[in-house]
Design a protein around this motif. Sequence first.
Motif, PDB file in Angstrom:
ATOM      1  N   THR A 170      82.203  76.111  62.099  1.00 34.21           N
ATOM      2  CA  THR A 170      82.199  74.809  61.038  1.00 34.21           C
ATOM      3  C   THR A 170      83.435  74.354  60.688  1.00 34.21           C
ATOM      4  O   THR A 170      84.298  75.206  60.257  1.00 34.21           O
ATOM      5  CB  THR A 170      81.170  75.093  59.991  1.00 34.21           C
ATOM      6  OG1 THR A 170      79.972  75.715  60.452  1.00 34.21           O
ATOM      7  CG2 THR A 170      80.979  74.067  59.113  1.00 34.21           C
ATOM      8  N   ALA A 179      81.140  69.458  60.432  1.00 38.60           N
ATOM      9  CA  ALA A 179      80.604  69.516  61.833  1.00 38.60           C
ATOM     10  C   ALA A 179      80.341  71.083  62.078  1.00 38.60           C
ATOM     11  O   ALA A 179      81.376  71.957  61.900  1.00 38.60           O
ATOM     12  CB  ALA A 179      81.123  68.638  62.624  1.00 38.60           C
ATOM     13  N   LEU A 207      75.897  67.661  62.357  1.00 41.32           N
ATOM     14  CA  LEU A 207      76.884  66.952  61.483  1.00 41.32           C
ATOM     15  C   LEU A 207      75.992  67.027  60.104  1.00 41.32           C
ATOM     16  O   LEU A 207      74.910  66.470  60.085  1.00 41.32           O
ATOM     17  CB  LEU A 207      76.871  65.739  62.004  1.00 41.32           C
ATOM     18  CG  LEU A 207      78.019  64.865  61.277  1.00 41.32           C
ATOM     19  CD1 LEU A 207      79.623  65.459  61.172  1.00 41.32           C
ATOM     20  CD2 LEU A 207      78.234  63.228  61.837  1.00 41.32           C
ATOM     21  N   LYS A 217      71.617  65.294  57.345  1.00 45.28           N
ATOM     22  CA  LYS A 217      72.055  66.113  58.676  1.00 45.28           C
ATOM     23  C   LYS A 217      71.327  65.723  59.949  1.00 45.28           C
ATOM     24  O   LYS A 217      70.389  64.864  60.009  1.00 45.28           O
ATOM     25  CB  LYS A 217      71.372  67.708  58.423  1.00 45.28           C
ATOM     26  CG  LYS A 217      71.937  68.676  59.763  1.00 45.28           C
ATOM     27  CD  LYS A 217      71.564  70.023  59.374  1.00 45.28           C
ATOM     28  CE  LYS A 217      72.165  71.039  60.144  1.00 45.28           C
ATOM     29  NZ  LYS A 217      71.722  72.450  59.968  1.00 45.28           N
TER      30      LYS A 217
END
Length: 381
Positions: A170, A179, A207, A217
């Motif tokens: 991440t 992301a 994302l 999201k």
Amino acid sequence: MNLKSIMLGAAAAAAAVTGAQAADLPVAPEPVDYVRVCDAFGARFFYIPGTETCLRVGGRVRVDFYFNDFGDKPNNWNRAGNGTSTRARGYLYLDARTNTEYGLVRAYTTMIMTRDSGGASGFDLDKAFIQFGNFTFGRAGSQYDFYTGNAYGQVGKNWSDTNSWVAAYTAAFGNGVSATISLEDGTYRRVGTGFAGHRYPDLVAALTVDQGWGSAKIMAALHEARLANASSKSKMGYGIGAGVTIKLPSLGKDDTISFQAQYADGALSYAMGEIDGAQDVVFNAATRATRTSKAWSLSGGLYHSWTDTLASGLDVSYGDVDAPFAGTDFSRWSVSGNLMWTPVAGLEFGAELGYANVDFSARGRKDKDELAAMFRVQRTF
């Protein structure tokens, strides 16, 4: 007696007295490591003595009483079924965190022990993962999933909600934007039977935005669908989705409303939680064709605090499965709502009612209704 003898005797007596006095002196205690509160990661953490690792030990006891499906007949209230049933469940949470020069090092475990009606019991390693900086390894919630419900969920919903083995990275870009890319065990995502051996992990990307107003999201996944039949062809399935949760402080301090949409082709679990006989990929021996099943779902929910101690959760979802070669197409919608009373922190009493309807497109397959209720007492510590 000469002078030498007198001096030797006096020296011996002095040595004896000195030894006795030394024996009476208290022995210095060993150093003691006292438990210290760790406030670096929030409440309830403490330092493991002798280390710089902070540990949080928690748990939960959950007691459920179920009024099982009393919708269409035949149902659980017929002579052969259990109209009511019970469950006792215990949770153990362990969360160990250490700040290092490489970032946060974390190990997290959730263990669940269950005893159901009739003596059936089970143990589940629900989660067990390690975080090292921006990396996550182990069994955790799929990085694809977003909204997974406000209600208890005795009646199944139509969305993706799966624990998997993940290897994820991440990247945080600031202002709550991040992301994630993740390799996940595809065997947790298979829907149906007759699959060949597993070859490739699923590839998941997401994302995420998490800010004061709420969160959102966008997610996508690739999934190999491969049957054991040597005449069939391997298919690359996929799932895509998007969701948003908006905080509603004007209605209540914890109030939220959520919306979500998901679509899947050859990877049904990325859009549906309940599958009535469909599967990811189907082989037709007569035509020697291999085709994927498709599904889409819309879902949402509302959480509302009526008072400081009284709250409700509501979930609504609709899903549609389009299977190849006819026979297993269906649509399904469900709604669940509950009322939760928390008289003291960590103690909850709740009641829920849920309904679901499945509409089959094939002739001869009767539509079915599911209606169920439950009562829960829960203590979290």
